[in-house]
Design an enzyme around this catalytic site. Structure first.
Site, short mmCIF file in Angstrom:
data_model
loop_
_atom_site.label_atom_id
_atom_site.label_comp_id
_atom_site.label_asym_id
_atom_site.label_seq_id
_atom_site.Cartn_x
_atom_site.Cartn_y
_atom_site.Cartn_z
N GLU A 154 0.88 -1.18 0.00
CA GLU A 154 0.00 0.00 0.00
C GLU A 154 0.91 1.22 0.00
OE1 GLU A 154 -3.17 0.10 -0.28
OE2 GLU A 154 -3.72 -1.97 0.16
N GLU A 184 3.77 13.42 -3.96
CA GLU A 184 3.09 13.38 -2.67
C GLU A 184 3.82 14.30 -1.70
OE1 GLU A 184 3.30 9.48 -0.68
OE2 GLU A 184 1.13 9.64 -0.38
P1 NAI Z 1 9.18 4.78 4.50
O1 NAI Z 1 8.54 4.08 3.35
O2 NAI Z 1 10.66 4.87 4.55
O3 NAI Z 1 8.72 4.10 5.87
C1 NAI Z 1 7.63 3.21 6.03
C2 NAI Z 1 8.09 1.98 6.81
O4 NAI Z 1 9.04 1.25 6.04
C3 NAI Z 1 8.78 2.27 8.13
O5 NAI Z 1 8.42 1.30 9.08
C4 NAI Z 1 10.26 2.13 7.78
O6 NAI Z 1 11.08 1.81 8.88
C5 NAI Z 1 10.23 0.99 6.79
N1 NAI Z 1 11.35 0.94 5.84
C6 NAI Z 1 12.15 1.94 5.40
N2 NAI Z 1 13.05 1.47 4.53
C7 NAI Z 1 12.83 0.13 4.40
C8 NAI Z 1 13.43 -0.90 3.62
N3 NAI Z 1 14.44 -0.67 2.79
N4 NAI Z 1 12.92 -2.16 3.73
C9 NAI Z 1 11.88 -2.42 4.54
N5 NAI Z 1 11.30 -1.47 5.31
C10 NAI Z 1 11.75 -0.21 5.23
O7 NAI Z 1 8.54 6.23 4.57
P2 NAI Z 1 9.14 7.55 5.27
O8 NAI Z 1 10.59 7.70 4.93
O9 NAI Z 1 8.77 7.53 6.69
O10 NAI Z 1 8.31 8.70 4.53
C11 NAI Z 1 8.72 9.18 3.26
C12 NAI Z 1 7.53 9.51 2.40
O11 NAI Z 1 6.79 8.33 2.14
C13 NAI Z 1 6.51 10.44 3.04
O12 NAI Z 1 6.87 11.78 2.86
C14 NAI Z 1 5.26 10.08 2.27
O13 NAI Z 1 5.22 10.78 1.06
C15 NAI Z 1 5.42 8.61 2.00
N6 NAI Z 1 4.69 7.77 2.97
C16 NAI Z 1 3.52 7.22 2.57
C17 NAI Z 1 2.77 6.49 3.45
C18 NAI Z 1 1.50 5.88 3.06
O14 NAI Z 1 0.65 5.61 3.92
N7 NAI Z 1 1.28 5.61 1.79
C19 NAI Z 1 3.18 6.31 4.85
C20 NAI Z 1 4.46 6.88 5.16
C21 NAI Z 1 5.15 7.60 4.24
#
Ligand code: NAI
Ligand code: MG
Length: 483
Positions: free
Chosen positions: A259, A390
């Site tokens: 997602e 986004e």
């Molecule tokens: P992220 O995608 O890095 O983090 C989400 C989760 O993935 C966290 O638990 C993180 O620790 C984990 N994660 C990070 N790198 C990973 C990897 N290589 N392998 C497995 N797990 C990993 O998102 P972040 O850096 O917090 O936010 C960046 C941007 O992402 C935000 O500005 C937003 O645009 C988007 N975002 C979208 C979300 C949604 O609900 N669609 C939620 C959070 C962020």
């Protein structure tokens, strides 16, 4: 002349004393809290106060969690009848309700979202997901997903920081109902409610190892994704990390759901009820500080009503109360992290430099913590980065259209396809538009409504698979094709 009345709101803070936060947390593995070795702080983004120290799980911790989940799967959970599994899910749901105030306060302290939202949206919806899936646990044969539905085994689940407890519920409830055991990793800025949920699992006497929670950052997430002992990966987060995960699991037998992001169009036709639409625009982009994957971040406005809508929108935005998330009257809380605030500022600055016009509601922002005033950009064109990327913050990009077809073309001109909103008094126009829009979830004359019975997910770079409803359940069963 009309006299304008103005009321000041007295502070109405929710009590922080409802929660006890330990100075340091470990992981929840095999039904027990085990100490971690390395730690990092989790802070309250509204005050920058350090709330606690969270463990950073390394390879040994993830191995232990997967081992515990496998053992629980083979020895207990896969042998238990659906009816018995359902009892545990009901029990978890009821305990979440009983402890709802504690969950709401903890979520608000760790995440920065207004207590009104954690209390009225996040926590009740999380409990509702457990109640809903508890009902499926003993009826899987009747879900239309085959006559002998089988669980995958061990599910690795990685969730984001925008709805920490709710995303946990979206992941854990269907996994357990379908008969899987779980290793879950919360996001690094918001681990506390997941750790409180671990206590709920103990309280519900859930068999040891059925739910395991390891905390950490992306490195911990990558250990889960690449672990050979895991059968299914479920991820919610950025499209960037979603692509890394898709590549990592491609050569394996792991099943995967993703997602990811969105850039939803909220289309207002000239025959829409204007005041209701303005409320819908506000709810679409300023709910949860705009940290919502399905946020209505692109307003697509019919030109003939644009001036009227924008004037009313600005008046409404001026009344949004920004500040202390623990105050029950607060509408917009703190931005979840410094990193996210910098990203919002950076993309907004790009909006300025590309020639869009910025307008922000005037508000007195606290000195400490991470804040961003509710903002709109008008004069946005489809090529602007603020129309394509986004922002994940309280920032709305406004585009206009003259014909219904132009609205659809603009709405679909995006690499994403998660959600959309349509505002019109005409049912035929709503149906026509919803058939043209390439988005997984479409709201008509409302926005940001969620229900555990309703599948949620997107097209294109918004991800793979659905969560919620019968469709979401199918992702946790073997060999069922995802619609
Ligand atoms: P992220 O995608 O890095 O983090 C989400 C989760 O993935 C966290 O638990 C993180 O620790 C984990 N994660 C990070 N790198 C990973 C990897 N290589 N392998 C497995 N797990 C990993 O998102 P972040 O850096 O917090 O936010 C960046 C941007 O992402 C935000 O500005 C937003 O645009 C988007 N975002 C979208 C979300 C949604 O609900 N669609 C939620 C959070 C962020
Ligand atoms: Mg935090």
């Amino acid at each position: 002349m009309e006299e304008k009345l103005s009321f000041e709101y007295a502070p109405t803070p929710e009590s922080r004393a409802l929660v006890t936060i330990k100075p340091k947390y470990g992981h929840f593995i095999g039904g027990k809290f085990v100490a971690g070795s390395k730690h990092f702080p989790t802070i309250n983004p509204a005050t920058e106060e350090v709330l606690s120290q969270i463990s950073l799980a390394g390879k040994a911790d993830v191995d232990a969690a997967v081992k515990a989940a496998r053992k629980a799967y083979t020895t207990t959970w896969s042998k238990m009848s659906g009816k018995e599994r359902g009892k545990y899910l009901f029990r978890i749901a009821r305990i979440m309700q009983e402890r709802s105030r504690e969950f709401a306060v903890l979520e608000t302290l760790d995440n920065g979202k207004p207590i009104r939202e954690s209390r009225d949206v996040d926590v009740p919806l999380a409990a509702a997901h457990f109640f809903y899936h508890a009902g499926w646990a003993d009826k899987l044969e009747y879900a239309g997903l085959g006559t002998t539905p089988k669980a995958h085994g061990v599910a690795g689940q990685i969730i984001p920081w925008n709805f920490p407890l709710l995303m946990l519920a979206w992941k854990v409830a269907p996994a357990l109902a379908a008969g899987n055991t779980v290793v879950l990793k919360p996001a690094e800025t918001t681990s506390l409610t997941a750790l409180l949920f671990a206590e709920v699992c103990q309280q519900a006497e859930l068999p040891a190892g059925v739910v395991n929670i390891v905390t950490g950052d992306g490195s911990t997430g990558a250990l889960i994704v690449n672990h050979p002992g895991i059968d299914k990966i479920a991820f919610t987060g950025s499209t960037e990390v979603g692509k890394i995960i898709a590549r990592a699991v491609a050569p394996t037998n792991k099943s995967v759901t993703l997602e990811l992001g969105g850039k939803a169009a909220n289309i207002i036709f000239d025959d829409a009820a204007i005041d209701e639409s303005v409320e819908g625009i506000v709810n679409g982009i300023f709910f949860n500080q705009g940290h919502v994957c399905c946020a209505g971040s692109r307003l697509i406005l019919q030109e003939s009503i644009a001036d009227e809508v924008l004037e009313k929108l600005k008046n409404r935005m001026a009344k949004i109360r920004v500040g202390d998330p623990m105050d029950k009257n607060t509408d917009l809380g703190a931005i979840n992290s410094k990193e996210q605030l910098l990203k919002i500022r950076e993309l907004s600055a790009v909006g300025d430099s590309e020639g869009a016009q910025r307008w922000s509601a005037h508000c007195d922002l606290p000195d400490k913590g991470f804040w961003f005033a509710p903002t709109i950009f008008t004069g946005v064109t489809q090529a602007h980065r603020i129309a394509r990327e986004e922002i994940f913050g309280p920032v709305l990009s406004v585009l206009t259209f003259r014909t219904p077809q132009e609205a659809i073309d603009k709405a679909n001109n995006t690499p994403f396809g998660l959600s959309a909103g349509i505002w019109s008094e005409k049912g035929s126009k709503v149906l026509w538009a919803s058939q043209q829009l390439r988005a997984g979830v479409i709201w008509a004359n409302t926005f940001n409504k969620f229900d555990p019975t309703s599948p949620f997910g997107g097209y294109k770079e918004s991800g793979w698979g659905r969560e919620g409803g019968r469709h979401g359940l199918s992702a946790y069963l073997k060999g069922v094709s995802h619609e």
